[in-house]
Motif scaffolding. Sequence first.
Motif, PDB file in Angstrom:
ATOM      1  N   LEU A 100       0.817  -1.209   0.000  1.00  0.00           N
ATOM      2  CA  LEU A 100       0.000   0.000   0.000  1.00  0.00           C
ATOM      3  C   LEU A 100       0.851   1.259   0.000  1.00  0.00           C
ATOM      4  O   LEU A 100       0.497   2.273  -0.616  1.00  0.00           O
ATOM      5  N   VAL A 101       1.979   1.204   0.710  1.00  0.00           N
ATOM      6  CA  VAL A 101       2.900   2.349   0.725  1.00  0.00           C
ATOM      7  C   VAL A 101       3.490   2.556  -0.664  1.00  0.00           C
ATOM      8  O   VAL A 101       3.577   3.683  -1.168  1.00  0.00           O
ATOM      9  N   LEU A 102       3.896   1.456  -1.296  1.00  0.00           N
ATOM     10  CA  LEU A 102       4.439   1.546  -2.654  1.00  0.00           C
ATOM     11  C   LEU A 102       3.422   2.154  -3.614  1.00  0.00           C
ATOM     12  O   LEU A 102       3.748   3.054  -4.405  1.00  0.00           O
ATOM     13  N   ALA A 103       2.189   1.674  -3.536  1.00  0.00           N
ATOM     14  CA  ALA A 103       1.154   2.179  -4.436  1.00  0.00           C
ATOM     15  C   ALA A 103       0.876   3.659  -4.184  1.00  0.00           C
ATOM     16  O   ALA A 103       0.707   4.449  -5.119  1.00  0.00           O
ATOM     17  N   GLY A 104       0.850   4.040  -2.906  1.00  0.00           N
ATOM     18  CA  GLY A 104       0.599   5.433  -2.563  1.00  0.00           C
ATOM     19  C   GLY A 104       1.700   6.356  -3.064  1.00  0.00           C
ATOM     20  O   GLY A 104       1.420   7.439  -3.601  1.00  0.00           O
ATOM     21  N   MET A 105       2.954   5.933  -2.893  1.00  0.00           N
ATOM     22  CA  MET A 105       4.069   6.758  -3.374  1.00  0.00           C
ATOM     23  C   MET A 105       4.054   6.853  -4.894  1.00  0.00           C
ATOM     24  O   MET A 105       4.295   7.921  -5.460  1.00  0.00           O
ATOM     25  N   ARG A 106       3.789   5.727  -5.557  1.00  0.00           N
ATOM     26  CA  ARG A 106       3.754   5.744  -7.025  1.00  0.00           C
ATOM     27  C   ARG A 106       2.672   6.691  -7.531  1.00  0.00           C
ATOM     28  O   ARG A 106       2.925   7.518  -8.419  1.00  0.00           O
ATOM     29  N   ASP A 107       1.462   6.601  -6.953  1.00  0.00           N
ATOM     30  CA  ASP A 107       0.367   7.454  -7.388  1.00  0.00           C
ATOM     31  C   ASP A 107       0.693   8.923  -7.168  1.00  0.00           C
ATOM     32  O   ASP A 107       0.363   9.781  -8.006  1.00  0.00           O
ATOM     33  N   LEU A 108       1.343   9.222  -6.042  1.00  0.00           N
ATOM     34  CA  LEU A 108       1.713  10.607  -5.751  1.00  0.00           C
ATOM     35  C   LEU A 108       2.746  11.122  -6.741  1.00  0.00           C
ATOM     36  O   LEU A 108       2.602  12.210  -7.314  1.00  0.00           O
ATOM     37  N   LEU A 109       3.792  10.337  -6.983  1.00  0.00           N
ATOM     38  CA  LEU A 109       4.891  10.794  -7.822  1.00  0.00           C
ATOM     39  C   LEU A 109       4.512  10.868  -9.290  1.00  0.00           C
ATOM     40  O   LEU A 109       5.040  11.707 -10.033  1.00  0.00           O
ATOM     41  N   GLU A 110       3.614   9.999  -9.741  1.00  0.00           N
ATOM     42  CA  GLU A 110       3.239   9.995 -11.153  1.00  0.00           C
ATOM     43  C   GLU A 110       2.435  11.232 -11.556  1.00  0.00           C
ATOM     44  O   GLU A 110       2.232  11.483 -12.741  1.00  0.00           O
ATOM     45  N   LYS A 111       1.996  12.021 -10.563  1.00  0.00           N
ATOM     46  CA  LYS A 111       1.319  13.279 -10.861  1.00  0.00           C
ATOM     47  C   LYS A 111       2.322  14.379 -11.237  1.00  0.00           C
ATOM     48  O   LYS A 111       1.929  15.426 -11.766  1.00  0.00           O
ATOM     49  N   ASP A 112       3.597  14.136 -10.948  1.00  0.00           N
ATOM     50  CA  ASP A 112       4.654  15.112 -11.232  1.00  0.00           C
ATOM     51  C   ASP A 112       5.297  14.755 -12.571  1.00  0.00           C
ATOM     52  O   ASP A 112       5.915  13.690 -12.704  1.00  0.00           O
ATOM     53  N   LEU A 113       5.169  15.626 -13.562  1.00  0.00           N
ATOM     54  CA  LEU A 113       5.672  15.327 -14.902  1.00  0.00           C
ATOM     55  C   LEU A 113       7.198  15.330 -14.982  1.00  0.00           C
ATOM     56  O   LEU A 113       7.754  14.885 -15.986  1.00  0.00           O
ATOM     57  N   SER A 114       7.864  15.798 -13.918  1.00  0.00           N
ATOM     58  CA  SER A 114       9.328  15.839 -13.965  1.00  0.00           C
ATOM     59  C   SER A 114       9.970  14.552 -13.464  1.00  0.00           C
ATOM     60  O   SER A 114      11.191  14.419 -13.482  1.00  0.00           O
ATOM     61  N   VAL A 115       9.147  13.601 -12.993  1.00  0.00           N
ATOM     62  CA  VAL A 115       9.690  12.343 -12.485  1.00  0.00           C
ATOM     63  C   VAL A 115       9.038  11.156 -13.178  1.00  0.00           C
ATOM     64  O   VAL A 115       7.933  11.258 -13.729  1.00  0.00           O
ATOM     65  N   GLU A 116       9.721  10.030 -13.137  1.00  0.00           N
ATOM     66  CA  GLU A 116       9.215   8.785 -13.727  1.00  0.00           C
ATOM     67  C   GLU A 116       9.558   7.628 -12.794  1.00  0.00           C
ATOM     68  O   GLU A 116      10.726   7.389 -12.499  1.00  0.00           O
ATOM     69  N   VAL A 117       8.535   6.937 -12.305  1.00  0.00           N
ATOM     70  CA  VAL A 117       8.748   5.764 -11.454  1.00  0.00           C
ATOM     71  C   VAL A 117       8.998   4.564 -12.355  1.00  0.00           C
ATOM     72  O   VAL A 117       8.137   4.178 -13.149  1.00  0.00           O
ATOM     73  N   THR A 118      10.183   3.975 -12.245  1.00  0.00           N
ATOM     74  CA  THR A 118      10.562   2.894 -13.155  1.00  0.00           C
ATOM     75  C   THR A 118      10.425   1.502 -12.551  1.00  0.00           C
ATOM     76  O   THR A 118      10.413   0.516 -13.285  1.00  0.00           O
ATOM     77  N   ALA A 119      10.324   1.401 -11.212  1.00  0.00           N
ATOM     78  CA  ALA A 119      10.199   0.072 -10.603  1.00  0.00           C
ATOM     79  C   ALA A 119       9.672   0.187  -9.187  1.00  0.00           C
ATOM     80  O   ALA A 119       9.977   1.150  -8.471  1.00  0.00           O
ATOM     81  N   LEU A 120       8.886  -0.819  -8.779  1.00  0.00           N
ATOM     82  CA  LEU A 120       8.402  -0.961  -7.409  1.00  0.00           C
ATOM     83  C   LEU A 120       8.959  -2.272  -6.870  1.00  0.00           C
ATOM     84  O   LEU A 120       8.706  -3.332  -7.443  1.00  0.00           O
ATOM     85  N   LEU A 121       9.695  -2.211  -5.774  1.00  0.00           N
ATOM     86  CA  LEU A 121      10.382  -3.396  -5.261  1.00  0.00           C
ATOM     87  C   LEU A 121      10.070  -3.592  -3.784  1.00  0.00           C
ATOM     88  O   LEU A 121       9.947  -2.624  -3.035  1.00  0.00           O
TER      89      LEU A 121
END
Length: 230
Positions: free
Chosen positions: A28-49
């Motif tokens: 759930l923490v991973l999903a929450g961080m990914r959803d938050l960061l993907e709103k920022d066009l200057s970053v790209e989440v490449t992997a969840l581990l």
Amino acid sequence: MTPTTSTIAPRRPRMERLRIVLADDHPLVLAGMRDLLEKDLSVEVTALLASPTALVDHLTHDLPHVVITDYSMPGDETYGDGIRLVKFLTRRFPKTQVVVLTMVSNPMIISALYDAGVAAVVLKRDNLAEIVTALHTLQAGRKYYPPGFQRDGTVDSRSKFIGERINSLSPKEFEVLRHFIRGESMMQVAETLKRSVKTVSGQKISAMRKLNVQTDQELVAFCVESEIFQ
């Protein structure tokens, strides 16, 4: 008639997106961080581990600009977690900036993380949006420090007393207690932290003296009540 020549302004090079890998053993923490960061066009989440081993394996083949990792990911015998994992990451992958996400607010531990080479420490007690603030700070070429770091807040006398006892622990004593509270024996703690049994036993005794507890039962009760490792 002299022909005119139109001048086309050169295009500005597009800024490279910040490539980020997230590591946490809570989905759930991973999903929450990914959803938050993907709103920022200057970053790209490449992997969840979900483990230190999975993180190291991924970094060996694909280096991102930034790793955001949880401080506490128990159960990994190969790389461990906490300061041990952080030191390995900063030494093995020096070109990747490490951001540590943690519930731990002990200033000695936070200082030890920066000494180990991390670029940012984000406290879980703060708003999750602080992760974005931290990343923008790194993009500007600066280290990020959590709000209030090295500043005393207004707390009641009991909380202040408990906080002072916790903050008196050295990073090594803190790590020994963190593993002991998980239920590990002193032999297991020594193996995990790559120290001798005599050394970790001495560090545990020293920590108990600083926390003013006399028995293992009192130690466990103190750690649970103060939520030192939550």
